[in-house]
Design a protein around this motif. Structure first.
Motif, PDB file in Angstrom:
ATOM      1  N   VAL A 186       1.325  -1.399  -0.126  1.00 25.35           N
ATOM      2  CA  VAL A 186       0.468  -0.342  -0.121  1.00 25.35           C
ATOM      3  C   VAL A 186       0.981   1.630   0.004  1.00 25.35           C
ATOM      4  CG1 VAL A 186      -1.608   1.392   1.083  1.00 25.35           C
ATOM      5  CG2 VAL A 186      -1.489  -1.043   0.847  1.00 25.35           C
ATOM      6  N   LYS A 245       1.282   5.331  -0.414  1.00 23.25           N
ATOM      7  CA  LYS A 245       0.453   6.353  -0.212  1.00 23.25           C
ATOM      8  C   LYS A 245       1.564   7.826  -0.842  1.00 23.25           C
ATOM      9  CE  LYS A 245      -2.392   8.570   3.168  1.00 23.25           C
ATOM     10  NZ  LYS A 245      -2.982   8.319   4.303  1.00 23.25           N
ATOM     11  N   PHE A 281      -2.720   7.366  -3.860  1.00 24.49           N
ATOM     12  CA  PHE A 281      -3.011   6.163  -3.434  1.00 24.49           C
ATOM     13  C   PHE A 281      -1.990   4.889  -4.488  1.00 24.49           C
ATOM     14  CE2 PHE A 281      -6.430   7.231  -0.410  1.00 24.49           C
ATOM     15  CZ  PHE A 281      -5.402   7.139   0.533  1.00 24.49           C
ATOM     16  N   VAL A 304      -2.697   0.773  -4.663  1.00 21.77           N
ATOM     17  CA  VAL A 304      -2.828  -0.436  -3.623  1.00 21.77           C
ATOM     18  C   VAL A 304      -2.007  -1.504  -5.074  1.00 21.77           C
ATOM     19  CG1 VAL A 304      -3.704  -2.263  -2.485  1.00 21.77           C
ATOM     20  CG2 VAL A 304      -4.026   0.013  -2.004  1.00 21.77           C
ATOM     21  N   ASN A 350     -11.022   5.928  -0.594  1.00 20.35           N
ATOM     22  CA  ASN A 350     -10.100   5.956   0.888  1.00 20.35           C
ATOM     23  C   ASN A 350      -9.378   4.826   1.040  1.00 20.35           C
ATOM     24  OD1 ASN A 350     -12.031   3.831   2.164  1.00 20.35           O
ATOM     25  ND2 ASN A 350     -13.127   5.536   2.459  1.00 20.35           N
ATOM     26  N   GLU A 351      -8.516   4.934   1.410  1.00 21.89           N
ATOM     27  CA  GLU A 351      -7.551   3.481   1.706  1.00 21.89           C
ATOM     28  C   GLU A 351      -8.395   1.841   1.424  1.00 21.89           C
ATOM     29  OE1 GLU A 351      -3.865   3.771   4.216  1.00 21.89           O
ATOM     30  OE2 GLU A 351      -3.857   1.754   4.211  1.00 21.89           O
TER      31      GLU A 351
END
Ligand code: NAD
Length: 459
Positions: free
Chosen positions: A48, A50, A68, A70, A90-91
């Motif tokens: 991940v 960021k 991000f 991923v 969002n993550e």
């Protein structure tokens, strides 16, 4: 969200554990250990990343924008997945979508892994010049981890071929002399994009339905009748029946589904309702899709939303509240707008016998369980809307060879690839007790597990 991707992966592994034909060489403790290993590999992403993109705005302000990337899993090939520009991204959402990409590629046998990107912005709030800089910065900040053989982004919500062209150009500047056409897919045609990419998702969604309701049903009618399976009985009941269709969403995906259904020579389709962000249009005798597509093209993508606009478009239809479309008494409902459209509050009122997911996760987990208990046939996103990523794969190959296919060649290869998947999952679905979504997950997890095992990675 639809039932969390991770929990369906766990259920798939439980089902595979009981299946004696799955990795029969693994027995007892060894089998348990291998399954624990697969579970941990698939339930967590490999990486991940960021970053906070520093952006000087045209008004003199300087902002830091969270971004991000991923990378979920690359056992089948380079990481692959879109970049979403949205203010609520969002993550967790990006991790979930990256996992879904790993599974989507696995079920369709596309030699890519799964990834996803996100930038927390509402693109409508930025000038074009600022968006261009956001794209460049995204590539600069993540330049070490993306590339044609590492991780290949594509458009998603809030991004399009324009952003992919900008990003590819930046990648090329950072990596002079290296191959760059395969670094991004979903590019414009002049910048190495593929013919047929724009229509691929909608065409694939319609094909998943037509293949089931026509090709598969006609070729397997007797077999289906012998299965004592409620989904099979529901399908047989639709044989040679005129089909009333409703389509939610009339954008890139929904309008292509509509035009494929409208001119389909195999099934007796009547599109009686379509909706967009403003309205539902209804006509019990069938809507004229060609006229409606022409109208939206000159109206920023929107359908006529009042009597005056209907008259201007020369369309006869009744205007209804937007969400009424979902609960109409139709045979088939295509969902091609947003996520979470069928949920606990409207699931009881859904009358369609077949539901096809063009959008990602348009049915919540609870509603999915409920509708499956009622034996509605649901063709899930992972199966139906993979046309985009499949043609992205063709675009990547064309970029590597610098040799480009005609649109017919792209479409034929797309249908051929999807058909191979249908030939595996449809017979299973109509002969066991799992939903089609569960069957697709089981198939994807099985493929990933066998590859992992054969590469000696299940320790
Ligand atoms: P789009 O923006 O071109 O079209 C969206 C359509 O939905 C528009 O007609 C819009 O008016 C309508 N809409 C918005 N809110 C609505 C509402 N509440 N009720 C009814 N209609 C509403 O988007 P698209 O590319 O057609 O994508 C549609 C869905 O399919 C999205 O969820 C997207 O993530 C998913 N998807 C798209 C692709 C692709 O290749 N375009 C691939 C996979 C999945």
């Amino acid at each position: 969200m639809t039932k969390n991707t991770g929990s369906i992966v766990h259920e798939s592994l439980d089902a595979l554990f009981e299946d004696s034909t799955f990795l029969p060489e693994l027995q007892n403790e060894e089998r348990e250990k291998a399954l624990r290993s697969i579970r941990s590999i698939l339930s967590t992403p490999n990486h991940v990343y960021k970053s906070f993109l520093r952006l000087p705005l045209n008004n003199g302000e300087i902002v830091r924008i969270p971004a991000f990337r991923v990378q979920h899993n690359n056992i089948l090939g380079a990481y692959k997945g879109g970049i979403r520009f949205h203010e609520t991204v969002n993550e967790d959402e990006v991790i979930n979508l990256a996992t879904l990409m790993t599974l989507k590629n696995a079920v369709h046998d596309v030699p890519f892994g799964g990834a996803k990107g996100g930038v927390i912005i509402n693109p409508r709030n930025f000038e074009n010049e600022e968006l261009n800089l956001i794209c460049k910065k995204y590539v600069r900040y993540f330049s070490d981890i993306i590339g044609p053989d590492k991780d290949i982004p594509a458009p998603d919500m809030g991004t399009s071929e324009r952003e992919m062209d900008w990003m590819m150009a930046e990648y090329k500047s950072i990596h002079p002399g290296e191959s760059y056409l395969g670094s991004f897919t979903g590019k414009s045609i002049v910048n190495g994009g593929s013919l047929g990419r724009k229509t691929a998702t909608g065409k694939g969604v319609y094909y998943s339905f037509r293949y089931m309701l026509y090709d598969f049903l006609n070729q397997n009618k007797d077999w289906l009748g012998s299965q004592n399976n409620q989904y099979a009985n529901k399908l047989i009941a639709l044989k040679n029946k005129p089909l009333n269709i409703a389509i939610q969403g009339f954008g890139n995906v929904g309008s292509i589904i509509a035009s494929e259904a409208f001119r389909c020579q195999y099934l007796e389709n009547k599109i009686i309702a379509i909706s967009d962000r403003n309205v539902t249009l209804f006509h019990s005798g069938g809507l004229d899709i060609t006229k409606l597509i022409n109208y939206t093209q000159g109206n920023y993508g929107d359908l006529p939303k009042n009597e005056k606009e209907l008259e201007k478009a020369n369309i006869s239809a009744k205007i209804m509240p937007r969400d009424d479309l979902l609960t109409l008494d139709v045979d088939v409902l295509f969902l091609a707008a947003l996520e979470d459209q069928i949920h606990i509050n409207n699931m009881n009122n859904i009358k369609a016998k077949v539901i096809v997911e063009g959008a990602n996760s348009p049915i919540t987990g609870k509603a999915d369980l409920f509708l499956n208990k009622k034996k509605k046939i649901i063709i899930p996103d992972i199966l139906a809307n993979a046309g985009g990523v499949i043609v992205s794969y063709f675009e990547w190959m064309q970029g590597r060879d610098t040799k480009f296919y005609t649109e017919d060649e792209v479409n034929n290869q797309l249908f051929e690839k999807m058909k191979k998947t249908f030939e595996i999952v449809y017979p299973k679905y109509f002969s066991d007790h799992f939903s089609l979504r569960e069957n697709c997950y089981i198939q994807a997890v099985m493929k990933l597990s066998i590859v992992l095992y054969k590469q000696g990675k299940l320790y």
